[in-house]
Design an enzyme around this catalytic site. Sequence first.
Site, PDB file in Angstrom:
ATOM      1  N   PRO A 180     -36.668  23.246  72.152  1.00  0.00           N
ATOM      2  CA  PRO A 180     -36.922  23.250  70.708  1.00  0.00           C
ATOM      3  C   PRO A 180     -38.408  23.378  70.408  1.00  0.00           C
ATOM      4  O   PRO A 180     -39.238  22.713  71.031  1.00  0.00           O
ATOM      5  CB  PRO A 180     -36.386  21.877  70.267  1.00  0.00           C
ATOM      6  CG  PRO A 180     -36.591  21.009  71.476  1.00  0.00           C
ATOM      7  CD  PRO A 180     -36.324  21.908  72.655  1.00  0.00           C
ATOM      8  N   CYS A 226     -55.474  42.536  50.334  1.00  0.00           N
ATOM      9  CA  CYS A 226     -55.342  43.882  49.791  1.00  0.00           C
ATOM     10  C   CYS A 226     -54.136  44.566  50.429  1.00  0.00           C
ATOM     11  O   CYS A 226     -54.254  45.475  51.256  1.00  0.00           O
ATOM     12  CB  CYS A 226     -56.625  44.672  50.065  1.00  0.00           C
ATOM     13  SG  CYS A 226     -56.707  46.236  49.207  1.00  0.00           S
ATOM     14  N   TYR A 242     -40.436  39.041  58.533  1.00  0.00           N
ATOM     15  CA  TYR A 242     -39.025  38.757  58.748  1.00  0.00           C
ATOM     16  C   TYR A 242     -38.214  38.652  57.460  1.00  0.00           C
ATOM     17  O   TYR A 242     -37.038  38.286  57.514  1.00  0.00           O
ATOM     18  CB  TYR A 242     -38.847  37.412  59.475  1.00  0.00           C
ATOM     19  CG  TYR A 242     -39.505  37.293  60.814  1.00  0.00           C
ATOM     20  CD1 TYR A 242     -39.418  38.301  61.762  1.00  0.00           C
ATOM     21  CD2 TYR A 242     -40.211  36.144  61.153  1.00  0.00           C
ATOM     22  CE1 TYR A 242     -40.017  38.174  62.998  1.00  0.00           C
ATOM     23  CE2 TYR A 242     -40.808  36.002  62.394  1.00  0.00           C
ATOM     24  CZ  TYR A 242     -40.716  37.020  63.314  1.00  0.00           C
ATOM     25  OH  TYR A 242     -41.298  36.890  64.542  1.00  0.00           O
TER      26      TYR A 242
END
Length: 463
Positions: free
Chosen positions: A321, A391, A364
């Site tokens: 994890p 930008c 994502y």
Amino acid sequence: MSRSAHPAGPRHGDVLPEGHYQAPPADLNALDPKVWSRTVARNAEGVATVGGIDVKRLAAEFGTPAYVLDEEDFRSRARAWRDAFGTGADVYYAGKAFLSKAVVRWLHEEGLNLDVCSPGELAVALAAGMPPERIALHGNNKSADELEHAVKTGVGYIVVDSYEEIGRLAAIAARQGVRQRVLIRITVGVEAHTHEFIATAHEDQKFGLSLTGGAAAEAVRRVLGHDSLELRGIHSHIGSQIFDMAGFEVAARRVVGLLAGIRDEHGVQLPEIDLGGGLGIAYTSEDDPREPAEIAAALADIVRRECAAANLDAPRLSVEPGRAIVGPTAFTLYEVGTVKPLEGLRTYVSVDGGMSDNIRTALYDAEYSVALVSRTSDAEPMLVRVVGKHCESGDIVVRDAFLPADLAPGDLIAVPATGAYCRSMASNYNHALKPPVLAVRDGAARVIVRRETEEDLLRLDIG
């Protein structure tokens, strides 16, 4: 709702259809404990606090943007994973999620091991005092120098990812007179139902050795053929931000099938399997992650059941994890700079950070929550898009959320669940300066990773 992936660029500015977002929450001032770290609350004045410190004080002392990491929350989650798996399994924290010397010390103190995937991560781990035998080294293209250093420092496990690496590592270990412990990373052909770029067990990607194509079995033969390598087990990782245990069940079945094949062909029963990490966390109130105890019980049951069916002794289990520990423990604190209503569409709220401190939304299509934290408000909810100051039209931090309609420049807002990958993937795009990481606990705050300065940028630019 999920959206298909697409390159960064103009599509990020598209107006999405009505109804694509959730309805506004009943209380804009509420801080859902599902997505915020465990010590976050509001004080009597309505200011959000973490670890007993209010965010206005943090902003005044340390500036914004800043990653604010709840140390007690981190430690309690680490302990929960350790206790859930017990002494019969190993928990490796996936350092790629977020790593610093302070975090390594916390992990060491809480009894977790550490997974690293680069020389830099290994350097941080060793500098902070993590015993090398409790470190596992990953990576799909480890160089000879990297492997040489890992073997020399006594790294506990190296997860091999290719035929070339097996040969390199065997030669290096032989020269150093070491029998290096290894795991073989395999691809098990499991669709993890996650984003294409974070699904890692299907066949068409860079990691591991194919189970179905026979590469995994050949890798086993090659490792067993080298006296300088000790094959301890098999490693599988099926993806990231996963809520459904079904993928792990299929992966475990296929890994155990390989173990049975190894026993039958070589007369060797491998003592360990590592099922990786990838368990999801709550980024929004709609997410429903599992608790470590439930995950541990499910994985242990899956492995026992599959091994019994194959007439194998159950191997020692490892898990990795990363996000599941550090992700919920931190939020990013921003100051609002401009508020720009677009009539009939939404309001753009610009903050003093952006894609340089959280690339996940652009990369994502990640979804996040956001809240006004420097005060409470009784104003009506307004649909906002939180954007940065870079930008780039894809510079989006939170694609669609609701904030109070009286939001104004100077207000502080915070995005929770940013402990994983945000600082790790931070960049200097537009020569932005990476924010600091603040650790808070018991009414005290300290910098564990300092804010970058212009001098830092110029020091690297030798002209």
